[in-house]
Scaffold this active site. Structure first.
Site, mmCIF file in Angstrom:
data_model
loop_
_atom_site.group_PDB
_atom_site.id
_atom_site.type_symbol
_atom_site.label_atom_id
_atom_site.label_comp_id
_atom_site.label_asym_id
_atom_site.label_seq_id
_atom_site.Cartn_x
_atom_site.Cartn_y
_atom_site.Cartn_z
ATOM 1 N N SER A 1 -2.959 -7.855 3.084
ATOM 2 C CA SER A 1 -3.361 -7.651 4.479
ATOM 3 C C SER A 1 -3.714 -8.897 5.132
ATOM 4 C CB SER A 1 -4.321 -6.510 4.510
ATOM 5 O OG SER A 1 -3.787 -5.247 4.179
ATOM 6 N N LYS B 1 -17.996 -6.356 7.756
ATOM 7 C CA LYS B 1 -16.883 -6.985 7.595
ATOM 8 C C LYS B 1 -16.018 -7.034 8.900
ATOM 9 C CE LYS B 1 -12.895 -7.226 4.419
ATOM 10 N NZ LYS B 1 -12.304 -6.925 3.607
ATOM 11 N N ARG C 1 -1.485 -6.551 -8.200
ATOM 12 C CA ARG C 1 -0.363 -7.457 -8.035
ATOM 13 C C ARG C 1 -0.407 -8.788 -8.871
ATOM 14 N NH1 ARG C 1 -2.448 -7.793 -1.917
ATOM 15 N NH2 ARG C 1 -4.352 -8.392 -3.435
ATOM 16 N N HIS D 1 0.785 -1.431 0.094
ATOM 17 C CA HIS D 1 0.032 -0.010 -0.061
ATOM 18 C C HIS D 1 1.087 1.186 0.015
ATOM 19 C CE1 HIS D 1 -3.056 -2.598 2.379
ATOM 20 N NE2 HIS D 1 -3.825 -2.451 0.860
HETATM 21 O O1 PNS Z 1 -8.424 -3.045 0.116
HETATM 22 P P1 PNS Z 1 -9.505 -3.382 -0.774
HETATM 23 O O2 PNS Z 1 -10.380 -4.426 0.172
HETATM 24 O O3 PNS Z 1 -9.069 -4.285 -1.948
HETATM 25 O O4 PNS Z 1 -10.478 -2.338 -0.974
HETATM 26 C C1 PNS Z 1 -11.757 -2.503 -1.756
HETATM 27 C C2 PNS Z 1 -12.467 -1.253 -1.948
HETATM 28 C C3 PNS Z 1 -12.837 -0.582 -0.556
HETATM 29 C C4 PNS Z 1 -11.969 -0.313 -2.760
HETATM 30 C C5 PNS Z 1 -13.872 -1.666 -2.509
HETATM 31 O O5 PNS Z 1 -14.380 -2.743 -1.907
HETATM 32 C C6 PNS Z 1 -14.937 -0.482 -2.406
HETATM 33 O O6 PNS Z 1 -14.797 0.261 -3.521
HETATM 34 N N1 PNS Z 1 -16.069 -0.740 -1.637
HETATM 35 C C7 PNS Z 1 -16.917 0.466 -1.708
HETATM 36 C C8 PNS Z 1 -18.201 -0.112 -2.166
HETATM 37 C C9 PNS Z 1 -18.543 0.191 -3.665
HETATM 38 O O7 PNS Z 1 -18.428 1.139 -4.224
HETATM 39 N N2 PNS Z 1 -18.902 -1.092 -4.406
HETATM 40 C C10 PNS Z 1 -18.779 -1.066 -5.626
HETATM 41 C C11 PNS Z 1 -17.593 -1.228 -6.341
HETATM 42 S S1 PNS Z 1 -17.847 -1.609 -8.021
#
Ligand code: PNS
Length: 155
Positions: free
Chosen positions: A125, A41, A88, A17
């Protein structure tokens, strides 16, 4: 001025990150780091703790916030022009591309992908949490302050 939004769970922030956020700082005029606040979560660190860790890591180089709901709505609130995500592996690619297409469908928000440095491509993570919980060394995988916070949380 171009504002980049770097979203994630950051539970906890890893060197992967940090690498992507540092490169976003070099590339864009303003960087907002956004911690998703997802009450359904289970997380090791609270949203507030994750925000505090990121603030400590980056100081005033970035703005750090948290959001619930849709990422694109938060992007609108903070005036972001692009979302920045690290890639990644092929697995990341499939998931991330779908999310980026959905976000562009919703509001036209663009996503810029940065290939993670190869030395960090195996770090996530969830793996860091698992190794730390099972007593393995996470030195060199997360910043020192995060390593300390993990040790304290799991003591
Ligand atoms: O670190 P992560 O878990 O890969 O992050 C994922 C994240 C937070 C970027 C993604 O889950 C997100 O954007 N969540 C917000 C809800 C949302 O907008 N959902 C539709 C996305 S297409």
């Amino acid at each position: 001025m171009t504002t980049a939004l770097c979203p994630g769970s950051f539970d906890p922030p890893t060197n992967g990150h940090v690498d992507v956020i540092e490169r976003a700082i070099q590339t864009f005029d303003r960087v907002v780091v956004a911690v998703v606040d997802n009450p359904s979560k289970e997380s090791l660190f609270t949203t507030g703790e994750r925000v505090a860790m990121l603030e400590e890591l980056f100081g005033d180089e970035v703005e750090v916030g948290s959001f619930t709901g849709l990422l694109v709505d938060y992007a609108g609130e903070v005036g972001a022009d692009v979302v920045v995500k690290g890639l990644r592996t092929v697995d990341d690619y499939e998931y991330e591309v779908q999310m980026s297409q959905m976000n562009r469908h919703l509001t036209g928000m663009e996503t810029v992908f940065m290939a993670t440095r190869s030395e960090w491509s195996f770090i996530s993570s969830s793996l860091v949490r698992e190794v730390a919980k099972l007593g393995g060394s996470i030195g060199g995988l997360v910043p020192g302050a995060v390593e300390k916070a993990l040790q304290e949380r799991l003591a």
